[in-house]
Motif scaffolding. Structure first.
Motif, short mmCIF file in Angstrom:
data_model
loop_
_atom_site.label_atom_id
_atom_site.label_comp_id
_atom_site.label_asym_id
_atom_site.label_seq_id
_atom_site.Cartn_x
_atom_site.Cartn_y
_atom_site.Cartn_z
N ASN A 244 10.61 -14.13 39.16
CA ASN A 244 11.33 -15.67 39.48
C ASN A 244 12.07 -16.28 39.25
OD1 ASN A 244 12.13 -17.81 41.48
ND2 ASN A 244 9.73 -18.84 41.54
N ASP A 245 13.76 -16.34 39.56
CA ASP A 245 15.25 -16.69 39.04
C ASP A 245 14.87 -17.93 38.67
OD1 ASP A 245 15.49 -14.14 38.72
OD2 ASP A 245 16.75 -14.34 40.07
N TYR A 246 14.27 -19.02 39.60
CA TYR A 246 14.12 -20.39 39.56
C TYR A 246 12.15 -20.99 39.47
CZ TYR A 246 17.24 -19.31 42.92
OH TYR A 246 18.85 -19.06 43.63
N SER A 247 11.94 -20.55 38.56
CA SER A 247 10.22 -20.65 37.65
C SER A 247 10.83 -21.83 36.55
CB SER A 247 9.83 -19.34 37.05
OG SER A 247 10.02 -19.24 35.87
N ILE A 248 11.97 -21.64 35.47
CA ILE A 248 11.94 -22.37 34.67
C ILE A 248 12.67 -23.58 35.36
CG2 ILE A 248 13.75 -23.01 32.80
CD1 ILE A 248 13.16 -20.55 31.77
N LEU A 249 13.14 -23.86 36.59
CA LEU A 249 13.70 -25.78 37.33
C LEU A 249 12.72 -25.92 38.20
CD1 LEU A 249 15.65 -26.48 38.39
CD2 LEU A 249 16.26 -25.40 40.16
N LEU A 250 11.41 -25.35 38.32
CA LEU A 250 10.68 -25.78 39.27
C LEU A 250 9.35 -25.93 38.22
CD1 LEU A 250 9.74 -22.80 42.06
CD2 LEU A 250 10.44 -25.23 42.23
N LEU B 250 15.14 -27.98 30.97
CA LEU B 250 16.15 -26.37 30.82
C LEU B 250 16.79 -26.36 30.20
CD1 LEU B 250 17.03 -28.25 34.46
CD2 LEU B 250 14.84 -27.01 34.23
N LEU B 251 17.28 -26.93 29.23
CA LEU B 251 17.77 -25.74 28.10
C LEU B 251 17.28 -25.26 27.21
CD1 LEU B 251 20.86 -28.18 27.77
CD2 LEU B 251 21.10 -26.12 28.59
N ALA B 252 15.89 -26.20 27.32
CA ALA B 252 15.05 -25.88 26.06
C ALA B 252 14.40 -23.86 26.51
CB ALA B 252 13.93 -26.25 25.47
N GLY B 253 13.96 -24.12 27.94
CA GLY B 253 13.39 -23.13 28.76
C GLY B 253 14.27 -21.82 28.80
N ALA C 27 17.33 -44.12 34.41
CA ALA C 27 17.29 -42.77 35.50
C ALA C 27 18.75 -41.68 34.37
CB ALA C 27 18.60 -43.04 36.47
N LEU C 28 19.11 -42.42 33.23
CA LEU C 28 19.60 -41.42 32.60
C LEU C 28 19.22 -40.58 31.48
CD1 LEU C 28 22.52 -40.93 31.41
CD2 LEU C 28 22.85 -42.38 30.23
N TYR C 29 17.70 -41.64 30.95
CA TYR C 29 16.88 -40.69 30.65
C TYR C 29 16.23 -39.98 31.00
CZ TYR C 29 11.86 -41.03 28.16
OH TYR C 29 10.49 -40.27 27.74
N VAL C 30 15.89 -40.55 32.10
CA VAL C 30 14.78 -38.67 32.78
C VAL C 30 16.06 -37.92 32.78
CG1 VAL C 30 13.99 -38.02 35.14
CG2 VAL C 30 13.55 -40.68 34.15
N GLY C 31 17.04 -37.67 32.87
CA GLY C 31 18.76 -36.95 33.66
C GLY C 31 18.58 -36.19 32.28
N PHE C 32 18.72 -36.76 31.15
CA PHE C 32 18.93 -36.39 29.82
C PHE C 32 17.46 -35.33 29.36
CE2 PHE C 32 22.26 -39.49 28.57
CZ PHE C 32 22.78 -38.30 28.25
N ALA C 33 16.02 -35.22 30.37
CA ALA C 33 14.74 -34.97 29.59
C ALA C 33 15.05 -34.07 30.26
CB ALA C 33 13.53 -36.35 30.13
N LEU C 34 15.33 -34.08 31.76
CA LEU C 34 15.31 -32.53 31.81
C LEU C 34 16.28 -31.53 32.20
CD1 LEU C 34 15.34 -34.33 35.97
CD2 LEU C 34 12.92 -32.79 35.21
N VAL C 35 16.93 -32.32 31.64
CA VAL C 35 18.87 -31.27 31.41
C VAL C 35 18.51 -30.45 29.59
CG1 VAL C 35 20.88 -31.18 30.51
CG2 VAL C 35 20.00 -32.18 32.38
N ALA D 98 6.00 -17.55 29.03
CA ALA D 98 6.24 -18.74 28.24
C ALA D 98 7.69 -19.40 28.11
CB ALA D 98 5.83 -17.80 26.48
N PRO D 99 9.03 -19.08 28.41
CA PRO D 99 9.49 -19.70 28.45
C PRO D 99 9.53 -20.99 30.06
CG PRO D 99 10.81 -17.58 28.80
CD PRO D 99 9.29 -17.53 28.92
N THR D 100 8.81 -20.64 30.91
CA THR D 100 8.39 -21.84 32.02
C THR D 100 7.49 -22.75 31.31
OG1 THR D 100 9.07 -20.30 33.45
CG2 THR D 100 7.33 -21.77 34.47
N ALA D 101 6.31 -22.15 30.57
CA ALA D 101 5.58 -23.70 29.75
C ALA D 101 6.28 -23.69 29.38
CB ALA D 101 4.15 -22.51 29.37
N LEU D 102 7.19 -24.13 27.93
CA LEU D 102 7.39 -24.28 27.05
C LEU D 102 8.80 -25.49 27.83
CD1 LEU D 102 8.85 -25.53 24.37
CD2 LEU D 102 10.50 -23.82 25.00
N THR D 103 8.77 -25.31 29.01
CA THR D 103 10.07 -25.86 30.06
C THR D 103 9.30 -27.26 30.74
OG1 THR D 103 11.67 -24.76 30.81
CG2 THR D 103 11.89 -26.62 32.35
#
Length: 104
Positions: free
Chosen positions: A14-20, A91-94, A80-88, A49-54
């Protein structure tokens, strides 16, 4: 939930697994002790594994106890900025981990 559904949503195909995983990790992650067996079980069902890391990175930064602590210190726009940074960041780590694994 059937194992086939887990594998189709969070598996390597799934191409969207990391985003999910980033969005699922926010409300699901409780603490480090509970997350490790949860992720191990999901990986046994087909999570990559990348999905698990994310999932682990997104959840650790935005779990309920951490979010409540940050909420009490910050105004809503900064929270909101804190949560946004956490999400980004998660995603970058995964995605980075996925790219490294594809090269190897």
């Amino acid at each position: 939930m059937p194992a086939e559904n887990i594998a189709s949503l969070l598996g390597a195909g799934n191409d969207y697994s990391i985003l999910l995983a980033a969005f699922i990790g926010i409300p699901t992650y409780l603490n480090g002790y509970a997350a490790i067996p949860l992720v191990d079980g999901l990986m046994n069902l087909g999570m990559s594994a990348p999905t698990a890391l994310t999932f682990m990175v997104a959840g650790a930064a935005t779990c309920i106890p951490a979010a409540v602590g940050i909420w009490s210190l910050l105004k809503p726009p900064l929270f909101a900025l804190y949560v946004g940074f956490a999400l980004v960041g998660s995603l970058l780590a995964g995605l980075t981990f996925q790219m490294v694994l594809s090269v190897l």
